[in-house]
Design an enzyme around this catalytic site. Sequence first.
Site, short mmCIF file in Angstrom:
data_model
loop_
_atom_site.label_atom_id
_atom_site.label_comp_id
_atom_site.label_asym_id
_atom_site.label_seq_id
_atom_site.Cartn_x
_atom_site.Cartn_y
_atom_site.Cartn_z
N LYS A 110 0.93 -1.40 -0.05
CA LYS A 110 0.00 -0.01 0.01
C LYS A 110 0.75 1.33 -0.02
O LYS A 110 0.48 2.20 -0.67
CB LYS A 110 -0.93 0.03 1.13
CG LYS A 110 -1.91 -1.02 1.16
CD LYS A 110 -3.22 -0.57 1.71
CE LYS A 110 -4.35 -1.44 1.42
NZ LYS A 110 -5.42 -1.67 2.31
N LYS A 192 -5.63 -10.27 -6.49
CA LYS A 192 -6.69 -10.31 -5.53
C LYS A 192 -7.83 -9.28 -6.04
O LYS A 192 -7.88 -8.27 -6.27
CB LYS A 192 -6.18 -9.89 -4.31
CG LYS A 192 -7.32 -10.21 -2.94
CD LYS A 192 -6.64 -9.53 -1.67
CE LYS A 192 -6.79 -8.11 -1.60
NZ LYS A 192 -6.43 -7.52 -0.23
N LYS A 195 -12.09 -4.00 -3.24
CA LYS A 195 -12.93 -3.07 -3.08
C LYS A 195 -12.61 -2.08 -3.92
O LYS A 195 -13.26 -1.07 -4.40
CB LYS A 195 -13.32 -2.56 -1.59
CG LYS A 195 -14.03 -3.61 -0.76
CD LYS A 195 -14.16 -2.85 0.54
CE LYS A 195 -13.61 -3.76 1.79
NZ LYS A 195 -13.70 -3.70 2.78
P1 TYM Z 1 -10.75 -6.01 4.78
O1 TYM Z 1 -11.88 -5.08 5.14
O2 TYM Z 1 -10.05 -5.49 3.71
O3 TYM Z 1 -11.48 -7.25 4.44
C1 TYM Z 1 -12.38 -7.88 5.32
C2 TYM Z 1 -12.32 -9.41 5.05
O4 TYM Z 1 -12.35 -9.83 3.80
C3 TYM Z 1 -11.39 -10.82 3.29
N1 TYM Z 1 -10.90 -10.63 1.78
C4 TYM Z 1 -10.91 -11.46 0.87
N2 TYM Z 1 -11.19 -12.96 1.27
C5 TYM Z 1 -10.81 -13.79 0.06
N3 TYM Z 1 -10.84 -13.16 -1.20
C6 TYM Z 1 -10.68 -11.70 -1.32
N4 TYM Z 1 -10.26 -11.27 -2.20
C7 TYM Z 1 -10.65 -11.11 -0.12
N5 TYM Z 1 -10.49 -9.53 0.11
C8 TYM Z 1 -10.67 -9.41 1.42
C9 TYM Z 1 -10.07 -10.25 4.37
O5 TYM Z 1 -9.05 -11.43 4.27
C10 TYM Z 1 -10.93 -9.81 5.50
O6 TYM Z 1 -10.99 -11.27 6.23
N6 TYM Z 1 -7.51 -5.43 8.55
C11 TYM Z 1 -8.74 -6.20 8.15
C12 TYM Z 1 -9.98 -5.61 9.01
C13 TYM Z 1 -9.55 -5.82 10.40
C14 TYM Z 1 -9.74 -7.21 11.22
C15 TYM Z 1 -9.33 -6.58 12.45
C16 TYM Z 1 -9.67 -8.45 10.88
C17 TYM Z 1 -9.25 -4.91 11.30
N7 TYM Z 1 -9.20 -5.35 12.58
C18 TYM Z 1 -9.23 -7.81 13.35
C19 TYM Z 1 -9.84 -9.56 11.58
C20 TYM Z 1 -9.53 -9.08 13.14
C21 TYM Z 1 -9.05 -5.54 6.64
O7 TYM Z 1 -8.70 -4.56 6.16
O8 TYM Z 1 -10.17 -6.25 6.07
#
Ligand code: TYM
Length: 325
Positions: A110, A192, A195
């Site tokens: 990033k 991947k 969003k």
């Molecule tokens: P975020 O908001 O980017 O994504 C949310 C969840 O979706 C999963 N994900 C995917 N899984 C499979 N294929 C994909 N293409 C894909 N894109 C996203 C992510 O792995 C995630 O599980 N940092 C985290 C949010 C967070 C969090 C936490 C998660 C903040 N605090 C504590 C677990 C525990 C994030 O940005 O996810």
Amino acid sequence: MKVFSGIRPSGELHIGNYLGAIKQWVELQEKHECVFCIVDFHAIITAYKPEELQKNILELTIAYLAAGLDPEKCILFVQSEVKEHSELAWLLGTITPLGDLKRMIQFKEKSKKYPEHASAGLLNYPLLMAADILLYKADLVPVGKDQKQHIELTREIAKRFNKTFGDVFILPKALLPEAGQKIMSLQEPKKKMSKTDSPAGYIGIFDEPEKIKEKIMTAVTDSGKVVKYDLERKPGISNLLTIYSLFSGKTIKILEKKFNGKGYYEFKMGMALLLIESLEKFRKKRKELLAREVYLREILSRGKNRAQVIAQSTMREVKNKMGLI
Ligand code: TYM
């Protein structure tokens, strides 16, 4: 077992988020103590529009409920409403080597992609994530593959804290789905699904039927005509087969047989129909919930109160051990 996970309220939820994370959450809430968070502090680290944040929080609440989370079975709340998250993140920062944060893949990617947003916040992002998880003493963190490294770091931080100040934290483990832990972009199947991609690269869980059909029919495939799983030579078709398999509950082998000799067009048409049908209940539920803002706010307020009790109790232990009270 205790379970914690979260998603950033930044744009539409896509089927990658659903298959990688939420689908597991819906199953876990039946058997475990689950806490699911809307991580708004994590959503403001890259560019965002303040005037859209509250709307995005409500949209994500709707998505959680529409996808099957039940506020009677789990705690749902907004991260910034429980101030212990940022408080613990600060404390964890005092025992985390800078090098550990700098080597995180997501930080590296990033900060390269958006050099103008390579802030201290972006570097410290995993500290806040560690605080989220450790406050609730979670054993399991159901996420997609891209978050695995952050959870391994959380484990290291917890270990270091316990060793330095005495046992407070549980060492959490990432829980990745067997299939679907990394759903790829429909337009660039070696990247991947994300969003922040162009909308043609992902299918939103609330996309309308025509949109779903259009996106699947224009999804990048590979040369040749055979519907066969081959990650090396057919990344596009392999990704579509994975998605098809997860929504239909049929194995990839069975699907290969079903579309044997039929070609990409027929395969994609079948897949479009399946997704339109599978996502219909989400669209319906969303329509219902859109008119019930008071109800949504009530769920989040109750969730906040319940989360706060747990977070405050852990913080008391932490502060005690650290000599802060
Ligand atoms: P975020 O908001 O980017 O994504 C949310 C969840 O979706 C999963 N994900 C995917 N899984 C499979 N294929 C994909 N293409 C894909 N894109 C996203 C992510 O792995 C995630 O599980 N940092 C985290 C949010 C967070 C969090 C936490 C998660 C903040 N605090 C504590 C677990 C525990 C994030 O940005 O996810």
